[in-house]
Design an enzyme around this catalytic site. Structure first.
Site, PDB file in Angstrom:
ATOM      1  N   GLY A  45       0.799  -1.226   0.089  1.00  0.00           N
ATOM      2  CA  GLY A  45      -0.189   0.002  -0.095  1.00  0.00           C
ATOM      3  C   GLY A  45       0.790   1.117  -0.015  1.00  0.00           C
ATOM      4  O   GLY A  45       1.745   1.375   0.590  1.00  0.00           O
ATOM      5  N   CYS A 128      -7.877  -0.970   5.078  1.00  0.00           N
ATOM      6  CA  CYS A 128      -6.720  -1.312   6.084  1.00  0.00           C
ATOM      7  C   CYS A 128      -6.819  -1.020   7.729  1.00  0.00           C
ATOM      8  O   CYS A 128      -7.170   0.068   8.021  1.00  0.00           O
ATOM      9  CB  CYS A 128      -5.538  -0.420   5.606  1.00  0.00           C
ATOM     10  SG  CYS A 128      -4.095  -0.912   6.508  1.00  0.00           S
ATOM     11  N   ASN A 190     -10.411  -7.874   2.720  1.00  0.00           N
ATOM     12  CA  ASN A 190      -9.140  -7.469   3.456  1.00  0.00           C
ATOM     13  C   ASN A 190      -9.369  -8.375   4.721  1.00  0.00           C
ATOM     14  O   ASN A 190      -9.948  -9.032   5.080  1.00  0.00           O
ATOM     15  CB  ASN A 190      -8.863  -6.131   3.518  1.00  0.00           C
ATOM     16  CG  ASN A 190      -7.490  -5.476   3.817  1.00  0.00           C
ATOM     17  OD1 ASN A 190      -6.645  -6.224   4.330  1.00  0.00           O
ATOM     18  ND2 ASN A 190      -7.324  -4.430   3.151  1.00  0.00           N
ATOM     19  N   GLY A 215      -4.929 -15.383   6.586  1.00  0.00           N
ATOM     20  CA  GLY A 215      -4.474 -16.708   6.400  1.00  0.00           C
ATOM     21  C   GLY A 215      -5.484 -17.832   6.418  1.00  0.00           C
ATOM     22  O   GLY A 215      -6.768 -17.252   6.224  1.00  0.00           O
ATOM     23  N   GLY A 242      -7.076 -16.333   2.808  1.00  0.00           N
ATOM     24  CA  GLY A 242      -6.415 -17.721   3.163  1.00  0.00           C
ATOM     25  C   GLY A 242      -6.239 -18.591   2.153  1.00  0.00           C
ATOM     26  O   GLY A 242      -5.996 -19.780   2.229  1.00  0.00           O
TER      27      GLY A 242
HETATM   28  C1  LIG Z   1       1.921  -8.618   6.257  1.00  0.00           C
HETATM   29  C2  LIG Z   1       0.765  -8.034   5.331  1.00  0.00           C
HETATM   30  C3  LIG Z   1       0.804  -6.890   4.947  1.00  0.00           C
HETATM   31  C4  LIG Z   1      -0.329  -6.486   4.337  1.00  0.00           C
HETATM   32  N1  LIG Z   1      -0.353  -5.152   3.695  1.00  0.00           N
HETATM   33  C5  LIG Z   1      -1.367  -4.621   2.950  1.00  0.00           C
HETATM   34  C6  LIG Z   1      -1.308  -3.411   2.235  1.00  0.00           C
HETATM   35  O1  LIG Z   1      -0.434  -2.638   2.275  1.00  0.00           O
HETATM   36  N2  LIG Z   1      -2.510  -3.076   1.811  1.00  0.00           N
HETATM   37  C7  LIG Z   1      -3.745  -3.974   1.482  1.00  0.00           C
HETATM   38  O2  LIG Z   1      -4.414  -3.561   0.791  1.00  0.00           O
HETATM   39  N3  LIG Z   1      -3.678  -5.188   2.040  1.00  0.00           N
HETATM   40  C8  LIG Z   1      -2.453  -5.760   2.791  1.00  0.00           C
HETATM   41  N4  LIG Z   1      -2.538  -6.820   3.380  1.00  0.00           N
HETATM   42  C9  LIG Z   1      -3.864  -7.525   3.190  1.00  0.00           C
HETATM   43  C10 LIG Z   1      -3.544  -8.616   2.258  1.00  0.00           C
HETATM   44  O3  LIG Z   1      -3.335  -8.198   0.889  1.00  0.00           O
HETATM   45  C11 LIG Z   1      -4.666  -9.591   2.003  1.00  0.00           C
HETATM   46  O4  LIG Z   1      -5.904  -8.835   1.466  1.00  0.00           O
HETATM   47  C12 LIG Z   1      -5.152 -10.344   3.399  1.00  0.00           C
HETATM   48  O5  LIG Z   1      -3.992 -10.674   3.953  1.00  0.00           O
HETATM   49  C13 LIG Z   1      -6.003 -11.484   3.198  1.00  0.00           C
HETATM   50  O6  LIG Z   1      -5.381 -12.349   2.387  1.00  0.00           O
HETATM   51  P1  LIG Z   1      -4.513 -13.703   3.050  1.00  0.00           P
HETATM   52  O7  LIG Z   1      -5.258 -14.254   3.823  1.00  0.00           O
HETATM   53  O8  LIG Z   1      -4.313 -14.610   1.690  1.00  0.00           O
HETATM   54  O9  LIG Z   1      -3.399 -12.925   3.512  1.00  0.00           O
HETATM   55  C14 LIG Z   1      -1.541  -7.226   4.004  1.00  0.00           C
HETATM   56  C15 LIG Z   1      -1.418  -8.349   4.737  1.00  0.00           C
HETATM   57  C16 LIG Z   1      -0.410  -9.113   5.402  1.00  0.00           C
HETATM   58  C17 LIG Z   1      -0.695 -10.514   5.848  1.00  0.00           C
END
Ligand SMILES: Cc1cc2nc3c(=O)[nH]c(=O)nc-3n(C[C@H](O)[C@H](O)[C@H](O)COP(=O)(O)O)c2cc1C
Ligand SMILES: Cc1cc2nc3c(=O)[nH]c(=O)nc-3n(C[C@H](O)[C@H](O)[C@H](O)COP(=O)(O)OP(=O)(O)OC[C@H]3O[C@@H](n4cnc5c(N)ncnc54)[C@H](O)[C@@H]3O)c2cc1C
Ligand SMILES: Cc1cc2nc3c(=O)[nH]c(=O)nc-3n(C[C@H](O)[C@H](O)[C@H](O)COP(=O)(O)OP(=O)(O)OC[C@H]3O[C@@H](n4cnc5c(N)ncnc54)[C@H](O)[C@@H]3O)c2cc1C
Ligand SMILES: Cc1cc2nc3c(=O)[nH]c(=O)nc-3n(C[C@H](O)[C@H](O)[C@H](O)COP(=O)(O)O)c2cc1C
Ligand code: FES
Ligand code: FES
Lengths: 290, 257, 290, 257
Positions: A45, A128, A190, A215, A242
């Site tokens: 971001g 966020c 998100n 996750g 996840g």
């Molecule tokens: C370490 C970390 C940093 C993240 N930073 C951002 C970000 O800067 N902008 C954003 O829109 N989402 C951010 N996210 C959210 C992820 O893009 C994603 O939407 C969220 O983790 C759910 O997906 P997942 O379960 O596959 O991780 C972040 C997630 C993690 C784990």
């Protein structure tokens, strides 16, 4: 590996449905060979002003997931355009810039600065959990979502994804708002809110006190959100939450996603996207639950 | 950087809850350098979800040695792994320590901090003079001494319970023994151990000109490879650097602990 | 084991903070020796009319959690009072009856029937994801929560817990409504929405299509909800969501819960409550995050 | 009912992906009866979160035998467990099969359905005449035959690939061999195997007066002990009963499959 099918949304072609999620793959400047084989990459971001991010620890592992309060550490849009973007010019995949802000005019300014940039799209992050300047997330109010997306839409023709939250708000309402305001797709979802405390002292484990939960733990909930919106609203959906395997990807496509994002799985294994791609055969998915 | 499935070729207990493990880690073992580390994924299952960082304690052609203490879920899983079983290794990660020549090297280890210092000592002992200060909770945790013996000119030990060496903190020992004796201006201190130890060393004003002071940081990590921004360390001149890609070995004058 | 401290809320004394959560311990008629050592037991949800429950499968395991669409299988309030309640008269702990319905008048009728019953309290469940007769959960609208709780409060003096959802609604709003309507405590939180699909066919895995997500997976989110409400509203909170260990209990107490409920952990191990109790020492917890 | 930590005393492969395991299960082993089952928790970790139901295949004083096929996460974890390691056993669960005397007992097993029938056969063989119909995918999965041999008057086999016994379904074999020969009115069929097998048997009109027909159900379970209402089976006369406490062995005339 069979070739996966192109997916076209508006004017943008994704060579496969896999996108590296914002915040989980730097700016696309690392593991280039992985990035290039994905359908797209979404940058960490970016905000108008540089942000140092939150104090440590920023990551706290939870059952089948993790909390993060990275706090949008980024150099700000100007430094991004000047120092980072030029290095991404050679990427052989869709480069989408994730933008964040506290108020509508932040997004207007960000969109203006990105409107001529050599990028393939913008992801508007109104969800966020680590933006703390406002009491609510912008994405928790459909009217605000409409305003933010409209503001960005006015400034740019670029492909727009609006990244929504399901924290304390029905994403169907905000997806409708994003659609009405001209978003080309919505990303669902998100992170969920989350906190962890030291069981002895009660002290928060994250430097930022609370954070975003991601996750496999949240997958059934994220999938529900996709399924709910897909079955009620016509707008391309980017599923997220996840996803760790090709089977997870298939579930999200069945639920009605056109594309998916891989987030936390990259932290566990930076080659996760590639491994999922290799396991994803060229089945012709039709959206919708059977 | 590579991620490979690595077979365990030797796994043995060094002390209660402290183990040494040798992995067949192919190219990673061949190219990894002192100061660098690897991330281990222990299981296909999502618990624990994240990989675990461990420093490299030694290499031997395509073999990699790690030394770890069992402290939680991940290290408990690792402890259960038997010779012949496999796990995933991502590496090399982090920045290698820059090779130096003709220096006086002071190694200061607290507990498992001894692990990365072994690898470093092996590389630096050819062209430098080494002294080791090593503190542990108790005698049995003063591991690897026989391996340091041929590498160091002098070894000073401390234990919390006084069961071997000086009773007390290794930092006190270091300061007490180092300072009365003028040190050459080519002295470099490498410190690896718990945060309070590093803080103490970092805050002490060593009366040594040109002293270089490096610390091995063990900040909590998400990815270990620079993509999650989860491991920032505060720089003295503002902003964060990443432990995983800018470290984990830092010039302690440049960062805030 | 040291004796844990009594907790008194309104007129009710709990000998320890552990309550067996609704739907995860039958009606209190099984494992009586476990039940008797807990601070309380909440029955499976009871409705005005008998409900056969949803088709199989009703349980689907997910990463560090599970989805359930049991669908409030219960014999209805009359059969409960006649056939089940008499068998619970000897319980040596607080017996709380969980009630559910589609509309305000269901709750009025249920409260009326329970007002003279030999029970220690009522948990008003406005947050069941398996009530499908209405499009929304009742608990997703603060006004409705106020109406439901007021209706029950008018009919009975019994100890009232209102069990809230955090699905698409800020529980702070509904907790405020429950408090205003005279609830003695709120339970935070019921299950999150969730769905699982067959990755090959797209068919839902649960007979009830979607269900409620529970277990350790949701703990950081549930804890966040408790922490959020506790730091903004003065009302006793019963924490719930993923509690599986004494440390988990301590986290919820630190976050501001007075009591906690143990749910999914009982499915994994029906002696979980007892094991947690044995590990819970007599520390004097003070609410609030340090 | 008890939940105990049980040590593995023997763990061996019977066929590809099919294992037999003997557990030191104390009082549970002593009191458990044919038709009953146990729930196993394999790990302290939450993945998998729920315990796994397995039928009892045999007992020997304080030892319990389970026979299982590796199909997913839980059974894979079980497969990895070595002799000497432990896991948690909850039991006895479910209703025992009522003991009978002087009956003609027909056992019909499909695949791993053979496991609970072994325990049943051992108990019933003293006072009844037993016949076994056993179908599996292939010859190698026709396990436990040597143990059934002394218990049964007759054993008929079928395999999907014809590698041993009749090629085809065991239900076809059962119907073909049973029906032409008039059966005594004291016949009881116990069937254990995949749902389609049970459905076929349940729907077939056996021309046997007073025939009792019991099926071993393997509905997906939450708790296994009656507290979650997650394992309902539809009764023909409306409503649900629980597989775990009202079954898992049901009179197939009373339930809808
Ligand atoms: C370490 C970390 C940093 C993240 N930073 C951002 C970000 O800067 N902008 C954003 O829109 N989402 C951010 N996210 C959210 C992820 O893009 C994603 O939407 C969220 O983790 C759910 O997906 P997942 O379960 O596959 O991780 C972040 C997630 C993690 C784990
Ligand atoms: C670059 C680097 C190199 C390392 N090298 C070694 C090594 O050579 N040998 C060794 O034994 N350990 C080393 N560590 C620490 C090691 O990574 C942790 O002990 C391990 O990840 C703990 O995992 P776990 O699942 O067993 O513990 P968890 O269950 O995750 O945690 C158990 C306890 O340890 C604490 N903890 C976990 N990780 C960290 C961390 N990174 N920093 C501080 N506290 C932590 C937790 O707060 C908790 O109290 C290193 C860490 C880093 C970042
Ligand atoms: C009362 C009872 C007795 C049983 N006895 C035995 C036995 O003696 N030996 C044996 O090998 N198995 C037996 N089973 C089945 C056994 O419980 C499952 O195979 C096991 O739980 C699968 O766990 P897993 O984690 O390996 O598979 P999972 O990863 O949970 O699932 C793998 C696959 O198996 C399917 N599956 C899992 N559980 C069930 C179930 N209960 N019913 C139908 N399909 C399922 C899943 O849908 C999936 O396709 C019994 C089941 C019950 C209810
Ligand atoms: C199988 C199952 C059945 C449930 N039935 C009910 C119910 O009838 N009424 C209710 O209020 N909550 C019900 N719940 C929700 C639990 O009481 C609890 O609020 C939720 O599972 C979160 O806690 P946990 O993560 O500890 O399970 C049920 C949960 C499960 C897993
Ligand atoms: S641990 Fe992810 S950037 Fe360092
Ligand atoms: S599995 Fe829980 S009631 Fe049967």
């Amino acid at each position: 590996m069979k070739k996966t099918q192109n997916i076209k949304i508006k004017n943008l072609i994704f060579k496969n449905p896999l996108i590296l999620a914002s915040g989980t793959f730097s700016f696309g400047d690392k593991f280039i060979s992985v990035v290039n084989q994905m359908g797209g990459i979404i940058t960490k971001g970016i905000t108008l002003q540089p942000r140092p991010g939150n104090p440590m620890p920023r990551i706290w592992e939870t059952a089948s997931g993790l909390l993060n309060s990275v706090g949008l550490e980024n150099p700000g849009i100007d430094a991004f355009l000047k120092n980072i973007l030029p290095g991404l010019a050679q990427l052989k995949t869709n480069l989408i810039v994730n933008i964040s802000g506290n108020q509508v005019k932040d997004f207007t300014a960000l969109a203006e600065k990105l409107s001529d940039a050599d990028i393939d799209g913008i992801e508007i992050n109104v969800s966020c959990p680590n933006i703390r300047e406002t009491d609510k997330m912008l994405g928790q109010d459909p009217k605000t979502v409409f305003q933010v997306v409209s503001a960005v839409r006015r400034k740019t023709d670029k492909f727009l994804i609006t990244k929504l939250t399901a924290n304390f708000i029905d994403p169907l309402l905000t997806a409708q708002a994003a659609k009405d305001a001209g978003s080309d797709a919505v990303c669902l979802v998100n992170t969920l809110y989350g906190i962890a405390l030291d069981s002895n002292t009660g002290k928060p484990m994250l430097g930022g006190i609370f954070g975003g939960l991601s996750g496999p733990a949240i997958k059934p909930f994220a999938l529900f959100c996709v399924w709910r919106v897909a079955s009620r609203l016509k707008i391309p959906i980017v599923g997220c939450g996840g996803i760790c395997s090709a089977d997870d990807v298939r579930e999200f496509l069945h639920a009605g996603s056109s594309l998916v994002q891989i987030g936390s799985a990259n932290l566990r294994n930076p080659y996760a996207g590639l491994e999922i791609l290799h396991k994803l055969s060229d089945k012709n998915f039709k959206g919708g639950v059977k | 950087m590579k991620r490979i499935k690595a077979k365990i070729v030797e796994h043995k207990k060094l002390a209660p809850a402290i183990y040494s493990i040798w992995l067949q880690a192919g190219v990673i073992a061949g190219i990894i350098k002192p100061g660098q580390f690897v991330m281990l994924t222990l299981d296909e299952c999502f618990e624990p979800f994240l990989a675990r960082p461990l420093s490299v304690a030694d290499t031997n052609r395509d073999k990699l040695r790690l030394i770890y203490r069992v402290v939680g879920k991940g290290t408990r899983l690792l402890q259960d792994k038997k010779t012949g079983e496999s796990l995933y290794v991502l590496g090399p990660l982090g920045k290698p320590v820059k090779p130096v020549k003709n220096k006086k090297i002071v190694l200061c280890a607290g507990g498992l901090g001894i692990a990365p210092l072994l690898f470093l000592a092996k590389k630096l002992s050819k062209n430098n003079k080494l002294t080791l200060y090593f503190g542990a909770r108790t005698k049995r945790e003063l591991i690897l001494l026989d391996e340091f013996m041929p590498l160091c000119e002098k070894i000073s030990l401390a234990t919390d319970d006084g069961s071997q060496g000086k009773k007390g903190l290794v930092t006190d020992l270091l300061i007490k023994q180092l300072i009365p004796n003028p040190q050459p201006p080519t002295t470099i201190i490498f410190a690896a151990g718990p945060l309070p130890m590093l803080q103490k060393i970092s805050n002490f004003q060593f009366p040594i000109s040109n002293l270089k002071l490096f610390g091995f940081l063990e900040e909590r990590m998400g990815c270990g490879c620079g993509i999650c921004f989860g491991c920032g360390v505060k720089k003295k001149d503002n902003g964060y650097v990443r432990t995983c890609t800018d470290g984990p070995v830092f010039d302690l004058n440049e960062i805030e602990l």
